[in-house]
Design an enzyme around this catalytic site. Structure first.
Site, PDB file in Angstrom:
ATOM      1  N   LYS A  50       0.811  -1.213  -0.375  1.00  0.00           N
ATOM      2  CA  LYS A  50      -0.268   0.035   0.107  1.00  0.00           C
ATOM      3  C   LYS A  50       0.780   1.243  -0.042  1.00  0.00           C
ATOM      4  O   LYS A  50       1.263   1.539   1.048  1.00  0.00           O
ATOM      5  CB  LYS A  50      -1.030  -0.212   1.177  1.00  0.00           C
ATOM      6  CG  LYS A  50      -2.296   0.711   0.978  1.00  0.00           C
ATOM      7  CD  LYS A  50      -1.773   1.959   0.573  1.00  0.00           C
ATOM      8  CE  LYS A  50      -2.065   3.012   2.243  1.00  0.00           C
ATOM      9  NZ  LYS A  50      -1.336   4.433   1.307  1.00  0.00           N
ATOM     10  N   GLU A  57      10.160   1.682  10.426  1.00  0.00           N
ATOM     11  CA  GLU A  57      10.809   3.037  10.245  1.00  0.00           C
ATOM     12  C   GLU A  57      10.390   3.978  10.032  1.00  0.00           C
ATOM     13  O   GLU A  57       9.521   4.548   9.281  1.00  0.00           O
ATOM     14  CB  GLU A  57      11.929   2.782   8.866  1.00  0.00           C
ATOM     15  CG  GLU A  57      12.360   1.692   8.966  1.00  0.00           C
ATOM     16  CD  GLU A  57      13.247   0.517   7.836  1.00  0.00           C
ATOM     17  OE1 GLU A  57      13.809   0.284   7.208  1.00  0.00           O
ATOM     18  OE2 GLU A  57      13.383   2.516   6.500  1.00  0.00           O
ATOM     19  N   CYS A  80      14.854  11.111   5.383  1.00  0.00           N
ATOM     20  CA  CYS A  80      14.178  11.215   7.423  1.00  0.00           C
ATOM     21  C   CYS A  80      15.353  10.896   7.756  1.00  0.00           C
ATOM     22  O   CYS A  80      15.778  10.973   9.348  1.00  0.00           O
ATOM     23  CB  CYS A  80      14.231   9.141   7.718  1.00  0.00           C
ATOM     24  SG  CYS A  80      14.849   7.912   6.240  1.00  0.00           S
ATOM     25  N   GLU A  86      10.184  16.202  13.963  1.00  0.00           N
ATOM     26  CA  GLU A  86      10.476  16.350  12.865  1.00  0.00           C
ATOM     27  C   GLU A  86       9.590  17.427  11.501  1.00  0.00           C
ATOM     28  O   GLU A  86       8.331  17.619  11.770  1.00  0.00           O
ATOM     29  CB  GLU A  86      10.279  15.193  12.929  1.00  0.00           C
ATOM     30  CG  GLU A  86      10.955  14.939  11.278  1.00  0.00           C
ATOM     31  CD  GLU A  86      10.439  14.125  10.712  1.00  0.00           C
ATOM     32  OE1 GLU A  86       9.168  12.704  10.627  1.00  0.00           O
ATOM     33  OE2 GLU A  86      11.255  12.720  10.187  1.00  0.00           O
TER      34      GLU A  86
HETATM   35  P1  NAD Z   1       2.805   8.667   7.410  1.00  0.00           P
HETATM   36  O1  NAD Z   1       2.941   7.808   8.531  1.00  0.00           O
HETATM   37  O2  NAD Z   1       1.859   9.674   7.725  1.00  0.00           O
HETATM   38  O3  NAD Z   1       2.194   7.557   6.060  1.00  0.00           O
HETATM   39  C1  NAD Z   1       2.899   6.808   5.773  1.00  0.00           C
HETATM   40  C2  NAD Z   1       1.965   5.842   4.744  1.00  0.00           C
HETATM   41  O4  NAD Z   1       0.758   4.781   5.862  1.00  0.00           O
HETATM   42  C3  NAD Z   1       1.247   5.824   4.281  1.00  0.00           C
HETATM   43  O5  NAD Z   1       1.153   4.605   2.804  1.00  0.00           O
HETATM   44  C4  NAD Z   1      -0.145   6.395   4.239  1.00  0.00           C
HETATM   45  O6  NAD Z   1      -0.895   6.163   3.250  1.00  0.00           O
HETATM   46  C5  NAD Z   1      -0.329   5.065   5.925  1.00  0.00           C
HETATM   47  N1  NAD Z   1      -0.710   5.034   6.714  1.00  0.00           N
HETATM   48  C6  NAD Z   1      -2.043   6.751   7.309  1.00  0.00           C
HETATM   49  N2  NAD Z   1      -2.106   6.229   8.484  1.00  0.00           N
HETATM   50  C7  NAD Z   1      -2.251   4.890   8.448  1.00  0.00           C
HETATM   51  C8  NAD Z   1      -3.002   3.783   9.460  1.00  0.00           C
HETATM   52  N3  NAD Z   1      -4.007   4.399  10.637  1.00  0.00           N
HETATM   53  N4  NAD Z   1      -2.779   2.226   9.395  1.00  0.00           N
HETATM   54  C9  NAD Z   1      -2.030   2.496   8.059  1.00  0.00           C
HETATM   55  N5  NAD Z   1      -1.222   2.809   7.177  1.00  0.00           N
HETATM   56  C10 NAD Z   1      -1.491   4.255   7.232  1.00  0.00           C
HETATM   57  O7  NAD Z   1       4.342   9.071   6.711  1.00  0.00           O
HETATM   58  P2  NAD Z   1       4.558  10.020   5.577  1.00  0.00           P
HETATM   59  O8  NAD Z   1       4.289  11.665   5.636  1.00  0.00           O
HETATM   60  O9  NAD Z   1       4.270   9.474   3.558  1.00  0.00           O
HETATM   61  O10 NAD Z   1       6.248   9.990   5.512  1.00  0.00           O
HETATM   62  C11 NAD Z   1       6.622  10.578   6.236  1.00  0.00           C
HETATM   63  C12 NAD Z   1       7.345  10.134   7.853  1.00  0.00           C
HETATM   64  O11 NAD Z   1       7.594   8.618   7.279  1.00  0.00           O
HETATM   65  C13 NAD Z   1       8.519  11.219   8.146  1.00  0.00           C
HETATM   66  O12 NAD Z   1       8.139  11.166  10.031  1.00  0.00           O
HETATM   67  C14 NAD Z   1       9.974   9.935   7.965  1.00  0.00           C
HETATM   68  O13 NAD Z   1      11.060  10.682   9.081  1.00  0.00           O
HETATM   69  C15 NAD Z   1       9.243   8.799   7.656  1.00  0.00           C
HETATM   70  N6  NAD Z   1      10.023   8.165   7.068  1.00  0.00           N
HETATM   71  C16 NAD Z   1      11.198   7.478   7.887  1.00  0.00           C
HETATM   72  C17 NAD Z   1      12.284   6.788   7.407  1.00  0.00           C
HETATM   73  C18 NAD Z   1      12.759   5.420   7.728  1.00  0.00           C
HETATM   74  O14 NAD Z   1      13.719   4.777   7.825  1.00  0.00           O
HETATM   75  N7  NAD Z   1      13.231   5.613   9.625  1.00  0.00           N
HETATM   76  C19 NAD Z   1      11.539   6.731   5.631  1.00  0.00           C
HETATM   77  C20 NAD Z   1      11.480   7.931   5.783  1.00  0.00           C
HETATM   78  C21 NAD Z   1      10.721   8.066   6.109  1.00  0.00           C
END
Ligand code: NAD
Length: 517
Positions: free
Chosen positions: A192, A267, A301, A398
């Site tokens: 997804k 992550e 990230c 962040e």
């Molecule tokens: P997000 O958590 O808003 O969304 C990530 C994914 O989760 C999307 O596909 C979203 O549709 C899904 N999602 C949202 N709510 C959900 C739920 N209740 N149940 C299941 N899935 C759900 O994150 P984002 O805004 O897309 O990405 C940015 C974040 O990702 C930042 O915090 C960044 O640090 C983190 N990130 C971490 C790493 C790492 O390796 N640690 C790498 C890249 C990004």
């Protein structure tokens, strides 16, 4: 924002006509399908927020079909030999390399990331497949653990169908980083992708299908987190969820997966410190600091979003960062000269802009940037906050944009205290020429990954992941197989041990060893 046309624009126009105009569909059980409900949503271009593509909007029914397809395909895929899985994953890598330019342009169009970085993101995606392709034949290997009277040996077996949920920042590379080890381990996948950047996931599904991956081994369902994402994490046929995204979403997923006892790998976010001591090679440190916050639009990230600088060099070093930040080329992401493109979405743009106000309110100085660029789209200036304290929101939260917060420190103890005084612990960067201090500091720093005298240079066998609110579990090398596989122990008696005899009339002598569980 002025645009000078180049070959990337021609390819982008062609891809819009040929690939995007028909919309994006789910890929379930080897078929491209619409949502059962017929619902769709729109994705937009970060350059001007104009319409980019219509996307199928998945919900419970579509996730259920995909989970069932992954479950059915697992029965065969888990039996496919490691050599065949290796061949298949290398074939996928070949096709990614062949289509690297197309992937890069689509990723740029969809996310706003500068094309100069997206070309290597596609190549890195291919590397992820090759790396795990070569490890597929040994994925099941275990240990031999002989004991008196017994031969114990362990094997690893794929856990089953897994859910992969990815964020919007560098979606292609991150998806391959999760999907490649899952397939190499023998798992099947329901992916997804993020609703703000759904395009490259579709291309990846197409490539894997073209490579000959059996139907149902990889499935893709587009949609929103609260519906499709949630449903995937709750589905009983899905045995584990690999998630990359925000910390708060990780908490939701843990709750959602509780009833079905999901194994989770997270992550999450970061507020990573880069610590610059006055004995460091300051020219190199400057290059690394600037690269690690302003590349990839700061939507990364592992970005070093807090720079801690020793007080004697603070003014000069931060002045040099500010000068670089002001010189960074912000603009059209398809222009090869562009260094920072637009932020992915107006909501994220508003979030990043809100920290410019917060910085002023909290009493920090905006030494560079702090403004929007142009009248349309999600462009912001590369920004540096100076005179900041570690308790300010600009130092604790962040921001996930090209925004750096600079804080002075007095000595090593002060630097370590400041570096660790955040809820996150993903990465840390350290600049010093004192070898003993480097080791000591690295041991004390609360982070999953530390680079000394370097920016983030990834080596795929090493563990990748965070501590504290930055995640659970590690990717990379064999660590990924630990997540996607179950370890089973098989104990074989050599026929010499004695079994306690019950029901024979005589009370047997029971030794403490025999009553162990
Ligand atoms: P997000 O958590 O808003 O969304 C990530 C994914 O989760 C999307 O596909 C979203 O549709 C899904 N999602 C949202 N709510 C959900 C739920 N209740 N149940 C299941 N899935 C759900 O994150 P984002 O805004 O897309 O990405 C940015 C974040 O990702 C930042 O915090 C960044 O640090 C983190 N990130 C971490 C790493 C790492 O390796 N640690 C790498 C890249 C990004």
């Amino acid at each position: 924002m002025t645009q000078t046309l180049n070959p990337n624009h021609a390819l982008a126009a062609q891809l819009r006509d040929t690939r995007l105009s028909a919309g994006l569909r789910h890929f379930i059980g080897g078929q491209w399908v619409d949502s059962a409900s017929g619902e769709t949503f729109e994705a937009h271009s970060p350059v001007d927020n104009s319409f980019l593509v219509q996307v199928a909007r998945g919900d419970d029914t579509d996730i259920d079909r995909a989970a069932q397809a992954a479950h059915d395909a697992f029965q065969n895929w888990k039996e496919v030999g490691g050599a065949e899985r290796r061949r298949m994953l290398h074939r996928i890598a070949d096709l990614i390399e062949q289509r690297a330019q197309e992937i890069a342009v689509l990723e740029s169009l969809d996310t706003g990331q500068a094309i100069r970085f997206m070309k290597s993101a596609a190549t890195r995606g291919a590397e992820n497949f090759r790396f795990y392709a070569d490890r597929a034949p040994a994925a099941q290997d275990g240990q031999s653990l002989p004991a008196p009277g017994f031969l114990n040996y362990s094997i690893r077996q794929p856990i089953g169908p897994v859910g992969v949920i990815t964020p919007w920042n560098t979606p292609f590379m991150l998806s391959t980083w999760k999907i490649a080890p899952a397939l190499a381990a023998g798992c099947t996948v329901v992916h997804k992708p993020a609703e703000w950047s759904p395009v490259s996931a579709t291309l990846l599904a197409e490539i894997m299908d073209e490579a000959g991956l059996p139907k149902g081994v990889h499935n893709l369902v587009h949609g929103f987190g609260e519906s499709a994402g949630r449903s995937l994490t709750e589905h009983p046929l899905i045995k584990a969820v690999a998630f990359v995204g925000e910390t708060t979403t990780g908490s939701h997923i843990m709750r959602q997966g509780a009833d079905t006892l999901k194994r989770v790998h997270f992550e999450l976010g970061g507020k990573n410190p880069v610590v610059v001591f006055d004995d460091a090679d300051l020219d190199k440190a400057l290059d690394a600091v600037v690269f690690m916050i302003y590349s990839l639009n700061g939507e990364r990230c592992t970005s070093s979003s807090r720079v801690l600088v020793q007080e004697g060099i603070y003014d000069e070093f931060t002045a040099r960062i500010a000068e670089r930040a002001r010189n960074i080329r912000v603009g059209d992401p398809l222009d090869p000269d562009t260094e920072v493109g637009p932020l992915v979405h107006p909501r994220h743009f508003d979030k990043v802009m809100s920290y410019f106000d917060k910085a002023r309110e909290e009493g920090a100085t905006i030494a560079a940037g702090g403004e929007r660029v142009g009248e349309q789209g999600n462009f912001v200036t590369p920004t540096l906050f100076t005179g900041a304290r570690n308790d300010m929101s600009i130092a604790q939260e962040e921001i996930f944009g090209p925004v750096l917060t600079a804080i002075p420190f007095t000595d090593e103890a002060d630097a370590l205290r400041l570096a660790n005084d955040v809820k996150y612990g993903l990465a840390g960067y350290l600049w010093t020429n004192d070898l003993t201090r480097a080791h000591r500091f690295a041991h004390g720093l609360e982070a999953g990954m530390i680079w000394v005298n370097s920016e983030n240079v990834r080596h795929l066998p090493t563990p990748f992941g965070g501590v504290k609110n930055s995640g659970i579990g590690r990717d990379g090398g064999d660590y990924s197989f630990e997540f996607y596989m179950e370890t089973k122990n098989i104990a074989i008696s050599l026929g010499t041990h004695k079994t306690a005899r019950l029901g024979v009339g005589q009370p047997p002598k029971v030794t403490p060893k025999e009553v162990e569980g």
